[in-house]
Write a protein that holds these residues in place. Structure first.
Motif, PDB file in Angstrom:
ATOM      1  N   LYS A 603       0.700  -1.127   0.063  1.00 18.35           N
ATOM      2  CA  LYS A 603       0.032  -0.190  -0.030  1.00 18.35           C
ATOM      3  C   LYS A 603       0.891   1.332  -0.102  1.00 18.35           C
ATOM      4  N   ARG A 604       1.965   1.068   0.753  1.00 20.81           N
ATOM      5  CA  ARG A 604       2.822   2.430   0.872  1.00 20.81           C
ATOM      6  C   ARG A 604       3.498   2.535  -0.261  1.00 20.81           C
ATOM      7  N   ILE A 605       4.110   1.384  -1.034  1.00 21.33           N
ATOM      8  CA  ILE A 605       4.910   1.550  -2.362  1.00 21.33           C
ATOM      9  C   ILE A 605       3.974   2.166  -3.363  1.00 21.33           C
ATOM     10  N   LYS A 606       2.569   1.676  -3.347  1.00 20.40           N
ATOM     11  CA  LYS A 606       1.737   2.384  -4.215  1.00 20.40           C
ATOM     12  C   LYS A 606       1.593   4.083  -3.881  1.00 20.40           C
ATOM     13  N   GLU A 607       1.412   4.404  -2.784  1.00 12.08           N
ATOM     14  CA  GLU A 607       1.452   5.757  -2.408  1.00 12.08           C
ATOM     15  C   GLU A 607       2.696   6.677  -2.905  1.00 12.08           C
ATOM     16  N   LEU A 608       3.674   5.643  -3.117  1.00 11.96           N
ATOM     17  CA  LEU A 608       4.903   6.462  -3.533  1.00 11.96           C
ATOM     18  C   LEU A 608       5.231   6.122  -4.804  1.00 11.96           C
ATOM     19  N   ASN A 609       4.280   5.629  -5.584  1.00 10.91           N
ATOM     20  CA  ASN A 609       4.564   5.412  -7.150  1.00 10.91           C
ATOM     21  C   ASN A 609       5.627   4.990  -7.458  1.00 10.91           C
ATOM     22  N   ALA A 610       6.221   4.023  -6.642  1.00 10.46           N
ATOM     23  CA  ALA A 610       7.545   3.248  -6.894  1.00 10.46           C
ATOM     24  C   ALA A 610       7.541   1.978  -7.302  1.00 10.46           C
ATOM     25  N   GLU A 611       8.576   1.570  -7.641  1.00 15.59           N
ATOM     26  CA  GLU A 611       8.668  -0.087  -8.050  1.00 15.59           C
ATOM     27  C   GLU A 611       9.260  -0.859  -7.042  1.00 15.59           C
ATOM     28  N   SER A 612       9.062  -2.079  -6.952  1.00 13.37           N
ATOM     29  CA  SER A 612       9.284  -2.842  -6.047  1.00 13.37           C
ATOM     30  C   SER A 612       9.416  -4.428  -6.403  1.00 13.37           C
ATOM     31  N   LYS A 613      10.598  -5.264  -5.766  1.00 18.32           N
ATOM     32  CA  LYS A 613      10.775  -6.409  -6.311  1.00 18.32           C
ATOM     33  C   LYS A 613      10.934  -7.288  -4.945  1.00 18.32           C
ATOM     34  N   LEU A 614      10.138  -8.270  -4.661  1.00 19.11           N
ATOM     35  CA  LEU A 614      10.366  -9.158  -3.414  1.00 19.11           C
ATOM     36  C   LEU A 614      10.638 -10.454  -3.736  1.00 19.11           C
ATOM     37  N   THR A 615      11.572 -10.941  -3.248  1.00 17.66           N
ATOM     38  CA  THR A 615      11.989 -12.271  -3.283  1.00 17.66           C
ATOM     39  C   THR A 615      12.375 -12.928  -2.016  1.00 17.66           C
ATOM     40  N   SER A 616      12.203 -14.337  -1.775  1.00 22.56           N
ATOM     41  CA  SER A 616      12.077 -14.820  -0.603  1.00 22.56           C
ATOM     42  C   SER A 616      12.312 -16.423  -0.965  1.00 22.56           C
ATOM     43  N   ASP A 617      13.449 -16.901  -0.441  1.00 25.59           N
ATOM     44  CA  ASP A 617      13.685 -18.417  -0.386  1.00 25.59           C
ATOM     45  C   ASP A 617      14.489 -18.869   0.824  1.00 25.59           C
ATOM     46  N   ALA A 618      15.153 -19.943   0.896  1.00 26.68           N
ATOM     47  CA  ALA A 618      15.933 -20.471   1.988  1.00 26.68           C
ATOM     48  C   ALA A 618      16.987 -19.795   2.509  1.00 26.68           C
ATOM     49  N   SER A 619      17.555 -19.007   1.537  1.00 28.25           N
ATOM     50  CA  SER A 619      18.769 -18.310   1.895  1.00 28.25           C
ATOM     51  C   SER A 619      18.203 -16.863   2.495  1.00 28.25           C
ATOM     52  N   GLY A 620      17.046 -16.552   2.496  1.00 24.89           N
ATOM     53  CA  GLY A 620      16.623 -15.366   3.172  1.00 24.89           C
ATOM     54  C   GLY A 620      15.582 -14.545   2.123  1.00 24.89           C
ATOM     55  N   THR A 621      15.331 -13.372   2.767  1.00 21.86           N
ATOM     56  CA  THR A 621      14.236 -12.558   1.896  1.00 21.86           C
ATOM     57  C   THR A 621      14.980 -11.096   1.578  1.00 21.86           C
ATOM     58  N   ARG A 622      14.334 -10.710   0.423  1.00 19.21           N
ATOM     59  CA  ARG A 622      15.224  -9.322  -0.156  1.00 19.21           C
ATOM     60  C   ARG A 622      13.984  -8.418  -0.724  1.00 19.21           C
ATOM     61  N   LEU A 623      14.173  -7.385  -0.364  1.00 17.88           N
ATOM     62  CA  LEU A 623      13.037  -6.305  -0.847  1.00 17.88           C
ATOM     63  C   LEU A 623      13.965  -5.298  -1.717  1.00 17.88           C
ATOM     64  N   ASP A 624      13.634  -4.935  -2.886  1.00 18.34           N
ATOM     65  CA  ASP A 624      14.122  -3.977  -3.859  1.00 18.34           C
ATOM     66  C   ASP A 624      13.269  -3.002  -4.134  1.00 18.34           C
ATOM     67  N   LEU A 625      13.483  -1.766  -3.784  1.00 11.75           N
ATOM     68  CA  LEU A 625      12.457  -0.682  -3.891  1.00 11.75           C
ATOM     69  C   LEU A 625      13.191   0.539  -4.628  1.00 11.75           C
ATOM     70  N   ILE A 626      12.498   0.995  -5.860  1.00  9.03           N
ATOM     71  CA  ILE A 626      13.164   1.678  -6.552  1.00  9.03           C
ATOM     72  C   ILE A 626      12.101   3.159  -6.569  1.00  9.03           C
ATOM     73  N   ILE A 627      12.463   4.305  -6.275  1.00 16.19           N
ATOM     74  CA  ILE A 627      11.681   5.291  -6.022  1.00 16.19           C
ATOM     75  C   ILE A 627      12.195   6.492  -7.283  1.00 16.19           C
ATOM     76  N   LYS A 628      11.267   6.882  -7.809  1.00 18.68           N
ATOM     77  CA  LYS A 628      11.436   7.918  -8.851  1.00 18.68           C
ATOM     78  C   LYS A 628      11.434   9.245  -8.049  1.00 18.68           C
ATOM     79  N   THR A 629      12.632   9.969  -8.457  1.00 20.85           N
ATOM     80  CA  THR A 629      12.542  11.361  -7.665  1.00 20.85           C
ATOM     81  C   THR A 629      12.399  12.301  -8.728  1.00 20.85           C
ATOM     82  N   SER A 630      11.961  13.608  -8.168  1.00 19.22           N
ATOM     83  CA  SER A 630      11.670  14.726  -9.020  1.00 19.22           C
ATOM     84  C   SER A 630      12.636  15.531  -9.445  1.00 19.22           C
TER      85      SER A 630
END
Length: 632
Positions: A603-630
């Motif tokens: 919900k907050r990613i949508k408010e930021l109008n940002a791009e995100s990628k969530l990956t999770s497996d046995a080695s861990g969890t990772r969130l990549d967030l890309i925010i377009k700046t003005s």
């Protein structure tokens, strides 16, 4: 104000009276000098053409022979005088004519003594100038009557036998100088003045495209100068006679049309389209017949059509008088007086061309009319400089009125502008109050929403777990710590002020290091140096809450021992990576609490109008967030 108006009227009337007195005094002086000369009383005129000769005896000059069309004609004018009988000295005599018009040869007692170029079958010569021809003393007969013969050759519709006088050379020379000034110097200066002023008025109208008075007066002035330049042409190749004559008619019609429209426009009368078309047809359409019929209608155009278009000008004067008689100012009176004088001069020239003025020459002289005013000399072009002065005064008054109107409009606009500025200031003050209220309301709603979504939700979950016995002592400190972090974010978000995104993120990470160390998780963070002043406080809050939610999930669900936060800036994008070494999870099949946390993040990613990628497996969890700046 009244005294100033009376002074202007008195000045105008005084100048007019002085001008009239001066003019008539000069004309009377010319008549007095002319009366000293010998005036032939009985003359014989023999006219020769292809049809034969015609002899006519006339008593006074000038005299007009009317023809239906222009053609080459020869005329012999003879008269006699006896200086001894008339008690005139025979020494230093000269022949004088106010305007000779036609060229030819001059003989006395059968001997040639003077000549000027005359018309031929190929060249038309006209001399709108006075004549001074000294008479050789040795050819004069002192004891008997002397006979003078003038052999004219002309190419015109009407042949004017000019007035001739004989007298002492000194008197004739003085008269000749005055007539030269009137007929040549003054006429040429008037024409040059008209060309310059007419072109100036037209260029002014073309430049501004405002005020039809400029267009009418400028066009009329140019046509006026054109008309008299053509009419006073001394030499014309007869191969171009038809075109020359047509241009004369068109210039005459166009001049009357524009002058009439000028007076009507000044009278503020709006003519219908049909009336305007009728005026154009009568002034410019009728002369077109000359291109078709030629010399057959020359007499009809000279006598009837010319009189008709001058009458059209008289009608425009009547219109001006009828519309302005109730509020006539000085300029309008002067314009009206000028128009009447110009009309009389136009009818004078029409009388020269059509004949009535010359035929009544003697009767008018007996009435005391100055001889210069009834000689076959065109007078209308002498009135044009006066018109230009009047038009200049009118246009200056119009310009002054426009300037005054602009000044009044500027004053009104300035008052209105001050009023509008005050209204705008009040509106801005009200708007600032509304904006402040809206900002407070928005901030209050944000705090309530943050409490509801963050701290409130966590406390409700803890309450439910406590009631159902699902809460564990191990997770209680973690949950309470998360509630505390939520509270800090709510408070810090309210008082961020001028704190930059980078400073707020570093402060958050420092607190998180201590919090996670207490539960056995090593947090490391790497924040590149970048300019974050362009990022809004709302972006800072949403980003910190996303990172906080990821850290909470790491503590509660991943069983991780390490967690990393990396932040980098590419100039147009802000990249944030949150990664742990936990056991990972399956988003599709995981528990309700885990889904609920990820829903908040999305919900907050949508408010930021940002791009995100969530990956999770046995080695861990990772969130990549890309925010377009003005930032550009």
């Amino acid at each position: 104000m009244v005294f100033s108006k009376l002074l202007r009227w008195a000045s105008a009337i005084t100048l007019l009276v002085l001008a009239l007195i001066g003019t008539f005094s000069a004309l009377k002086q010319i008549d007095q000098e002319q009366a000293k000369l010998y005036t032939p009383k009985a003359l014989t005129v023999i006219t020769s053409s292809e049809t034969g000769e015609q002899s006519t005896t006339i008593r006074s000059l000038p005299y007009l022979f009317q023809n239906k069309a222009s053609e080459l004609r020869a005329h012999r004018v003879t008269f006699e005088f006896n200086p001894a009988i008339d008690d005139r000295p025979t020494a230093n005599l000269a022949l004088f004519s106010p305007q000779i018009i036609h060229g030819g040869d001059f003989y006395i007692n059968g001997h040639w003594f003077f000549g000027i170029p005359a018309s031929t079958p190929s060249i038309r010569h006209t001399w709108y100038s006075p004549l001074l021809a000294p008479i050789p003393q040795d050819l004069l007969l002192s004891d008997q009557i002397n006979r003078i013969e003038i052999r004219f050759h002309s190419y015109q519709r009407g042949f004017v036998v000019p007035s001739v006088y004989v007298g002492p050379l000194s008197i004739v020379h003085a008269l000749h100088s005055k007539y030269i000034f009137i007929s040549n110097t003054l006429a040429q200066a008037s024409n040059i003045f008209c060309w310059i002023v007419g072109l100036f008025m037209l260029s002014l109208w073309f430049t501004t495209r405002s005020g039809s008075l400029f267009a009418y007066s400028g066009g009329a002035t140019i046509l006026w100068a054109t008309l008299f330049t053509l009419a006073l042409t001394p030499e014309l190749d007869l191969a171009f006679w038809r075109e020359w004559r047509f241009l004369l008619y068109i210039s005459t019609g166009g001049l009357v049309l524009l002058m009439s429209l000028f007076l009507i426009e000044y009278a503020e009368v709006r003519l219908s389209r049909h009336v305007r078309r009728l005026m154009v047809l009568s002034t410019l359409g009728v002369p077109m017949l000359f291109l078709i019929l030629g010399a057959q209608i020359e007499y009809w155009l000279d006598v009837y059509w010319t009189g008709l278009v001058i009458f059209l000008y008289v009608i425009s004067i009547v219109i001006l008088l009828s519309r302005k008689y109730r509020n006539m100012d000085a300029i309008t009176w002067v314009l009206l007086g000028y128009s009447i004088i110009a009309t009389l001069c136009a009818y004078h020239d029409y009388g020269v061309q059509a004949g009535p003025l010359i035929e009544n020459h003697g009767a008018l002289l007996e009435l005391g009319v100055p001889s210069l005013l009834i000689e076959p000399i065109f007078l209308t072009h002498f009135t044009l400089p006066v018109l230009l002065i009047i038009v200049g005064a009118i246009l200056l008054r119009v310009h002054a009125s426009n300037v005054l109107a602009i000044e009044n409009a500027n004053e009104t606009l300035e008052v209105e502008l001050i009023k509008r500025e005050r209204e705008l200031e009040c509106a801005h003050a009200e708007q600032r109050i509304v904006i402040a209220d809206n900002a407070m309301t928005e901030e209050r709603n944000r705090i309530l929403q943050d409490i509801h979504d963050g701290l409130g939700s966590r406390l409700v979950n803890l309450l439910l777990q406590a009631r159902t016995g699902q809460i564990t002592i191990k997770n209680l400190p973690i949950d309470l710590q998360a509630c505390l972090e939520d509270l800090r974010l709510i408070v810090s978000g309210q008082f961020l002020g001028d704190v930059s995104f980078k400073d707020a993120l570093e402060e958050f990470c420092k607190r998180a290091v201590h919090s996670l160390r207490g539960v056995g998780v090593l947090l490391t963070y790497e924040i590149e140096h970048f300019d974050s002043e362009h990022l809004s406080p709302q972006t800072t809050i949403h980003t910190l809450r996303i990172i906080q939610e990821m850290l909470t999930n790491t503590i509660k669900h991943s069983h991780a021992t390490e967690c990393k936060i990396r932040v980098s800036d590419t100039g147009s994008e802000l990249k944030i990576c949150v990664q742990d070494n936990g056991v990972g999870f399956d988003v599709d099949t995981d528990t309700f609490l885990m889904k609920r946390g990820m829903l908040g993040i999305h919900k907050r990613i949508k408010e930021l109008n940002a791009e995100s990628k969530l990956t999770s497996d046995a080695s861990g969890t990772r969130l990549d967030l890309i925010i377009k700046t003005s930032k550009s």
